[in-house]
Enzyme design. Structure first.
Site, PDB file in Angstrom:
ATOM      1  N   ASN A   1      -7.740  22.543  26.481  1.00  0.00           N
ATOM      2  CA  ASN A   1      -9.045  23.019  26.952  1.00  0.00           C
ATOM      3  C   ASN A   1      -9.298  24.507  26.697  1.00  0.00           C
ATOM      4  O   ASN A   1     -10.435  24.970  26.798  1.00  0.00           O
ATOM      5  CB  ASN A   1      -9.238  22.707  28.444  1.00  0.00           C
ATOM      6  CG  ASN A   1      -9.525  21.243  28.715  1.00  0.00           C
ATOM      7  OD1 ASN A   1      -9.268  20.736  29.812  1.00  0.00           O
ATOM      8  ND2 ASN A   1     -10.066  20.519  27.741  1.00  0.00           N
TER       9      ASN A   1
ATOM     10  N   ASP B   1     -13.464  13.084  34.022  1.00  0.00           N
ATOM     11  CA  ASP B   1     -14.206  13.223  32.768  1.00  0.00           C
ATOM     12  C   ASP B   1     -15.709  12.968  32.954  1.00  0.00           C
ATOM     13  O   ASP B   1     -16.115  12.201  33.823  1.00  0.00           O
ATOM     14  CB  ASP B   1     -13.632  12.215  31.759  1.00  0.00           C
ATOM     15  CG  ASP B   1     -13.971  12.600  30.332  1.00  0.00           C
ATOM     16  OD1 ASP B   1     -14.500  13.700  30.108  1.00  0.00           O
ATOM     17  OD2 ASP B   1     -13.716  11.784  29.438  1.00  0.00           O
TER      18      ASP B   1
HETATM   19  C1  FPP Z   1     -13.625  16.870  31.377  1.00  0.00           C
HETATM   20  O1  FPP Z   1     -15.015  16.637  31.277  1.00  0.00           O
HETATM   21  C2  FPP Z   1     -13.387  17.781  32.481  1.00  0.00           C
HETATM   22  C3  FPP Z   1     -12.749  18.963  32.375  1.00  0.00           C
HETATM   23  C4  FPP Z   1     -12.191  19.468  31.113  1.00  0.00           C
HETATM   24  C5  FPP Z   1     -12.590  19.855  33.546  1.00  0.00           C
HETATM   25  C6  FPP Z   1     -12.427  19.171  34.873  1.00  0.00           C
HETATM   26  C7  FPP Z   1     -12.510  20.183  35.922  1.00  0.00           C
HETATM   27  C8  FPP Z   1     -13.233  20.068  37.056  1.00  0.00           C
HETATM   28  C9  FPP Z   1     -13.950  18.858  37.490  1.00  0.00           C
HETATM   29  C10 FPP Z   1     -13.292  21.223  37.995  1.00  0.00           C
HETATM   30  C11 FPP Z   1     -12.018  21.258  38.710  1.00  0.00           C
HETATM   31  C12 FPP Z   1     -11.989  22.206  39.790  1.00  0.00           C
HETATM   32  C13 FPP Z   1     -11.309  21.946  40.911  1.00  0.00           C
HETATM   33  C14 FPP Z   1     -11.310  22.961  41.950  1.00  0.00           C
HETATM   34  C15 FPP Z   1     -10.607  20.682  41.134  1.00  0.00           C
HETATM   35  P1  FPP Z   1     -15.810  17.141  30.003  1.00  0.00           P
HETATM   36  O2  FPP Z   1     -16.246  18.523  30.259  1.00  0.00           O
HETATM   37  O3  FPP Z   1     -14.955  16.978  28.784  1.00  0.00           O
HETATM   38  O4  FPP Z   1     -17.025  16.165  29.997  1.00  0.00           O
HETATM   39  P2  FPP Z   1     -17.755  15.564  28.721  1.00  0.00           P
HETATM   40  O5  FPP Z   1     -16.766  14.634  28.059  1.00  0.00           O
HETATM   41  O6  FPP Z   1     -18.902  14.830  29.319  1.00  0.00           O
HETATM   42  O7  FPP Z   1     -18.156  16.716  27.849  1.00  0.00           O
END
Ligand code: FPP
Length: 252
Positions: A78, A30
């Site tokens: 998502n 996250d």
């Molecule tokens: C949550 O952070 C993260 C996600 C919904 C996606 C996680 C995916 C990756 C790190 C890429 C994965 C790829 C591979 C190849 C493993 P957020 O976007 O909700 O963050 P925020 O809360 O700060 O908005």
């Protein structure tokens, strides 16, 4: 030496201070969006750096002897994000699965994708099948890195209940014979132990539908570090904290 090892400093000195490592570590990756926003970048840039962090930390976990490393990469919720962000995440999965197919054997890490894969684009589903075959060929003792994609804990339990109901309907099992193990065996994680340690970076303190059944006795570790900034030393900190805990599993 694999290209990933070259990039991610396999040979650098590790500050390992932990007395033992958990067998299974899971991470809710996250904070990518906030990381990008702080820099005036699009959210997808945060995910791209988050994917690099995943590579670094997965490699590190394998090097220090963690047998299972599981990450929450895309939840069943998502899909509600802007299409551009969903597309960017799918492209990161494509890129990683291509790399995985090329390097898994040499690196000895079985990559698995778990979740309800049915709504994923066909090309990604084909990549997952290919990676699965290579992972099968690595045998049971290989370290495993699992990406949870279109994963939701409630959805997973609902699907397990449906399968068990079907077995009851077909006369394959009696309702009174249903045990906790009957349910565990129908989950996406059927072949792995429950996570010992679940890490959530970025300052959020909730489980967000991640491994609901499997986390019954997991230790949680929360940190304010945003996932793209998470370093091997942060993993050391989480493991050291885990080693200070007194796990009783309901006993005394
Ligand atoms: C949550 O952070 C993260 C996600 C919904 C996606 C996680 C995916 C990756 C790190 C890429 C994965 C790829 C591979 C190849 C493993 P957020 O976007 O909700 O963050 P925020 O809360 O700060 O908005």
């Amino acid at each position: 030496m694999g290209i990933l090892n070259k990039f991610f400093g396999k040979n650098e000195t590790k500050q390992v201070t932990h007395k033992s490592v958990p067998r299974h570590i899971a991470v809710i990756m996250d904070g990518n969006g906030r990381w990008a926003k702080k820099r005036g970048m699009p959210r997808s840039a945060g995910h791209a750096v988050g994917a690099e962090t995943f590579r670094t930390i997965a490699t590190y976990c394998k090097d220090i002897g963690v047998q299972y490393f599981t990450v929450y990469a895309f939840s069943t919720e998502n899909w509600k994000r802007p299409q551009q962000e969903v597309d960017a995440l799918m492209d990161l999965f494509r890129k990683y699965l291509t790399e995985a197919a090329e390097t898994m054997f040499e690196r000895g890490v079985a990559v698995r994708v778990i979740g309800d894969l049915s709504p994923l684009p066909e090309d990604i589903k084909n990549q997952i099948s290919e990676v699965d075959k290579i992972a099968d060929s690595l045998g049971e003792n290989a370290a495993t890195a699992s990406l949870c994609i279109n994963y939701g804990g409630r959805d997973e339990i609902k699907n397990a209940v449906k399968k068990i109901a079907e077995q009851v309907k077909n006369g394959e099992i009696n309702p009174e014979d249903i045990t906790e193990n009957t349910i565990s065996k129908q989950l996406y994680t059927a072949n792995m132990p429950d996570p010992d340690l679940i890490i959530r970076p970025s300052g959020e303190i909730r489980t967000s539908n991640f491994l609901l059944w499997q986390s019954a006795y997991s230790e949680y570790y929360f940190t304010d570090v945003l996932w793209p900034d998470f370093k091997t030393t942060d993993m050391d900190g989480a493991i050291n904290a885990f080693n200070m805990r007194n796990r009783r599993f309901g006993g005394v």
